[in-house]
Design a protein around this motif. Structure first.
Motif, mmCIF file in Angstrom:
data_model
loop_
_atom_site.group_PDB
_atom_site.id
_atom_site.type_symbol
_atom_site.label_atom_id
_atom_site.label_comp_id
_atom_site.label_asym_id
_atom_site.label_seq_id
_atom_site.Cartn_x
_atom_site.Cartn_y
_atom_site.Cartn_z
ATOM 1 N N CYS A 17 127.125 -16.938 -19.327
ATOM 2 C CA CYS A 17 126.565 -18.120 -19.982
ATOM 3 C C CYS A 17 127.002 -19.355 -19.205
ATOM 4 O O CYS A 17 128.192 -19.530 -18.917
ATOM 5 C CB CYS A 17 127.068 -18.179 -21.431
ATOM 6 N N LEU A 18 126.062 -20.205 -18.871
ATOM 7 C CA LEU A 18 126.376 -21.404 -18.092
ATOM 8 C C LEU A 18 127.157 -22.443 -18.889
ATOM 9 O O LEU A 18 127.736 -23.359 -18.313
ATOM 10 C CB LEU A 18 125.085 -22.041 -17.562
ATOM 11 N N ALA A 23 129.473 -13.739 -21.939
ATOM 12 C CA ALA A 23 128.397 -12.856 -21.508
ATOM 13 C C ALA A 23 127.072 -13.273 -22.132
ATOM 14 O O ALA A 23 126.987 -13.483 -23.339
ATOM 15 C CB ALA A 23 128.716 -11.413 -21.887
ATOM 16 N N ALA A 24 126.073 -13.407 -21.289
ATOM 17 C CA ALA A 24 124.727 -13.706 -21.772
ATOM 18 C C ALA A 24 124.002 -12.407 -22.074
ATOM 19 O O ALA A 24 124.151 -11.413 -21.354
ATOM 20 C CB ALA A 24 123.959 -14.513 -20.735
ATOM 21 N N GLU A 25 123.223 -12.424 -23.140
ATOM 22 C CA GLU A 25 122.533 -11.199 -23.555
ATOM 23 C C GLU A 25 121.371 -10.851 -22.647
ATOM 24 O O GLU A 25 121.052 -9.690 -22.451
ATOM 25 C CB GLU A 25 122.034 -11.336 -25.006
ATOM 26 N N GLN A 26 120.703 -11.859 -22.089
ATOM 27 C CA GLN A 26 119.514 -11.622 -21.274
ATOM 28 C C GLN A 26 119.788 -12.023 -19.834
ATOM 29 O O GLN A 26 120.300 -13.113 -19.571
ATOM 30 C CB GLN A 26 118.329 -12.436 -21.797
ATOM 31 N N ALA A 28 117.667 -12.842 -17.657
ATOM 32 C CA ALA A 28 116.780 -13.932 -17.238
ATOM 33 C C ALA A 28 117.187 -15.285 -17.810
ATOM 34 O O ALA A 28 116.715 -16.314 -17.343
ATOM 35 C CB ALA A 28 115.348 -13.613 -17.646
ATOM 36 N N LEU A 29 118.057 -15.291 -18.837
ATOM 37 C CA LEU A 29 118.437 -16.542 -19.485
ATOM 38 C C LEU A 29 119.956 -16.608 -19.556
ATOM 39 O O LEU A 29 120.569 -15.933 -20.392
ATOM 40 C CB LEU A 29 117.831 -16.621 -20.891
ATOM 41 N N PRO A 30 120.601 -17.403 -18.698
ATOM 42 C CA PRO A 30 122.065 -17.451 -18.659
ATOM 43 C C PRO A 30 122.661 -18.270 -19.809
ATOM 44 O O PRO A 30 123.257 -19.329 -19.622
ATOM 45 C CB PRO A 30 122.347 -18.092 -17.296
ATOM 46 N N LEU A 31 122.488 -17.754 -21.022
ATOM 47 C CA LEU A 31 122.952 -18.446 -22.221
ATOM 48 C C LEU A 31 123.336 -17.386 -23.253
ATOM 49 O O LEU A 31 122.545 -16.480 -23.528
ATOM 50 C CB LEU A 31 121.840 -19.341 -22.773
ATOM 51 N N CYS A 32 124.542 -17.498 -23.812
ATOM 52 C CA CYS A 32 124.956 -16.522 -24.820
ATOM 53 C C CYS A 32 124.373 -16.896 -26.180
ATOM 54 O O CYS A 32 123.928 -18.030 -26.402
ATOM 55 C CB CYS A 32 126.481 -16.449 -24.894
ATOM 56 N N ALA A 33 124.395 -15.946 -27.100
ATOM 57 C CA ALA A 33 123.797 -16.162 -28.419
ATOM 58 C C ALA A 33 124.507 -17.284 -29.168
ATOM 59 O O ALA A 33 123.875 -18.085 -29.867
ATOM 60 C CB ALA A 33 123.843 -14.868 -29.224
ATOM 61 N N ASP A 95 122.692 -30.619 -10.587
ATOM 62 C CA ASP A 95 123.099 -29.298 -11.058
ATOM 63 C C ASP A 95 121.835 -28.489 -11.355
ATOM 64 O O ASP A 95 121.357 -28.447 -12.490
ATOM 65 C CB ASP A 95 123.977 -29.426 -12.307
ATOM 66 N N ALA A 96 121.306 -27.837 -10.322
ATOM 67 C CA ALA A 96 120.037 -27.113 -10.449
ATOM 68 C C ALA A 96 120.099 -25.953 -11.440
ATOM 69 O O ALA A 96 119.150 -25.750 -12.199
ATOM 70 C CB ALA A 96 119.571 -26.629 -9.080
ATOM 71 N N PRO A 97 121.189 -25.146 -11.474
ATOM 72 C CA PRO A 97 121.222 -24.062 -12.460
ATOM 73 C C PRO A 97 121.115 -24.551 -13.902
ATOM 74 O O PRO A 97 120.424 -23.936 -14.720
ATOM 75 C CB PRO A 97 122.570 -23.378 -12.191
ATOM 76 N N LEU A 98 121.786 -25.665 -14.212
ATOM 77 C CA LEU A 98 121.665 -26.210 -15.564
ATOM 78 C C LEU A 98 120.250 -26.724 -15.812
ATOM 79 O O LEU A 98 119.697 -26.540 -16.901
ATOM 80 C CB LEU A 98 122.675 -27.347 -15.778
ATOM 81 N N GLY A 99 119.664 -27.376 -14.822
ATOM 82 C CA GLY A 99 118.291 -27.840 -14.968
ATOM 83 C C GLY A 99 117.336 -26.689 -15.185
ATOM 84 O O GLY A 99 116.423 -26.770 -16.013
ATOM 85 N N ARG A 100 117.568 -25.599 -14.447
ATOM 86 C CA ARG A 100 116.711 -24.419 -14.612
ATOM 87 C C ARG A 100 116.857 -23.833 -16.005
ATOM 88 O O ARG A 100 115.874 -23.405 -16.619
ATOM 89 C CB ARG A 100 117.094 -23.372 -13.547
ATOM 90 N N LEU A 101 118.078 -23.793 -16.527
ATOM 91 C CA LEU A 101 118.300 -23.297 -17.886
ATOM 92 C C LEU A 101 117.565 -24.159 -18.904
ATOM 93 O O LEU A 101 116.886 -23.637 -19.807
ATOM 94 C CB LEU A 101 119.797 -23.282 -18.201
ATOM 95 N N LEU A 102 117.659 -25.481 -18.768
ATOM 96 C CA LEU A 102 116.956 -26.372 -19.685
ATOM 97 C C LEU A 102 115.442 -26.150 -19.592
ATOM 98 O O LEU A 102 114.731 -26.152 -20.600
ATOM 99 C CB LEU A 102 117.305 -27.827 -19.368
ATOM 100 N N GLY A 103 114.956 -25.943 -18.370
ATOM 101 C CA GLY A 103 113.534 -25.666 -18.199
ATOM 102 C C GLY A 103 113.120 -24.365 -18.877
ATOM 103 O O GLY A 103 112.032 -24.272 -19.451
ATOM 104 N N GLN A 104 113.989 -23.361 -18.845
ATOM 105 C CA GLN A 104 113.681 -22.093 -19.513
ATOM 106 C C GLN A 104 113.639 -22.261 -21.029
ATOM 107 O O GLN A 104 112.839 -21.604 -21.708
ATOM 108 C CB GLN A 104 114.733 -21.048 -19.132
ATOM 109 N N LEU A 105 114.487 -23.135 -21.571
ATOM 110 C CA LEU A 105 114.458 -23.383 -23.011
ATOM 111 C C LEU A 105 113.160 -24.085 -23.406
ATOM 112 O O LEU A 105 112.574 -23.794 -24.451
ATOM 113 C CB LEU A 105 115.668 -24.214 -23.424
#
Length: 240
Positions: A17-18, A23-26, A28-33, A95-105
């Protein structure tokens, strides 16, 4: 010769999880529940501009007094902790990984909204930055978001349609009236713009007063666009 390492069938690489490092569940999405649940999701909001309200389905006073040129704002998050810090790291620290995570949300929110009946636009239009600011930052965060959304949403991005013609002062920290004055001649459409009858969606990071979206949507509607929506990561609450 490189030997392949054997792994059991159940093995898969651990995705962190970023936000908390857990640990992230998916994959494709680096974010834990837990972090997913704790984000400030936008619940009750204005049916037009997405201003946070006590309940959904209402229209805020400003939109009732004067309907904006855009039809609807779609935003998954309320602009508050930790989203404000995440957006700042994306925009100002690259911070591209964080930007990518926000884009996935935002992608997840929009795909669900389409399933619920939201009309799909013909094109995504990133809000342009001035040339000086884009050179200083190294990228346009709205353009990156639009590019990340294009493939999963199945729609093209038009980076040429709207141009920034003036390098106005940063909008952050300005009141609504000053923001509007700032933007009177800040944008223009490309000379060969063809938008007659199109449904377009502006893409940006945060919607505060809506002055930027209003100005661009008005230009597009005057040029014949049928509908203009706004897609953004987060919506700010009304000032206290």
């Amino acid at each position: 010769m490189r030997l392949l390492q054997w792994r059991p069938a159940w093995w898969r690489p651990r995705v962190q999880c970023l936000l908390c490092g857990g640990a992230a569940e998916q994959a494709a999405l680096p974010l834990c529940a837990g972090c997913d649940d704790d984000l400030p999701w936008l619940a009750g909001h204005c049916a037009i501009c997405a201003l946070p309200l006590p309940v959904s389905g209402l229209t805020c006073g400003q939109c009732l007094r004067r309907a904006p040129a855009f039809h609807r704002v779609e935003a998954p998050l309320r602009y508050g902790f930790p989203v404000d810090a995440l957006v700042t790291r994306f925009k100002h620290q690259a911070d591209a990984p964080l930007g990518r995570l926000l884009g996935q949300l935002l992608e997840r929110h929009l795909l669900h909204a389409y399933e619920e009946g939201l009309l799909r636009p013909d094109r995504l239009i990133p809000v342009p930055l001035s040339r000086r600011r884009e050179q200083q930052r190294g990228f346009n965060q709205a353009q990156l978001l639009a590019q990340w959304l294009a493939t999963p949403l199945g729609m093209p991005v038009d980076n040429r349609l709207v141009r920034r013609t003036q390098d106005t002062p940063a909008q952050q920290g300005l009141d609504a009236a000053t923001r509007k004055r700032n933007l009177r001649s800040a944008f223009a459409l490309a000379a060969d713009a063809q938008v007659e009858g199109l449904h377009l969606a502006l893409v940006d990071d945060v919607l505060t007063t809506g002055a930027t979206a209003e100005r661009i949507a008005r230009l597009l509607r005057r040029a014949g666009a049928r509908r203009v929506d706004v897609y953004c990561l987060a919506r700010t609450p009304a000032p206290e």
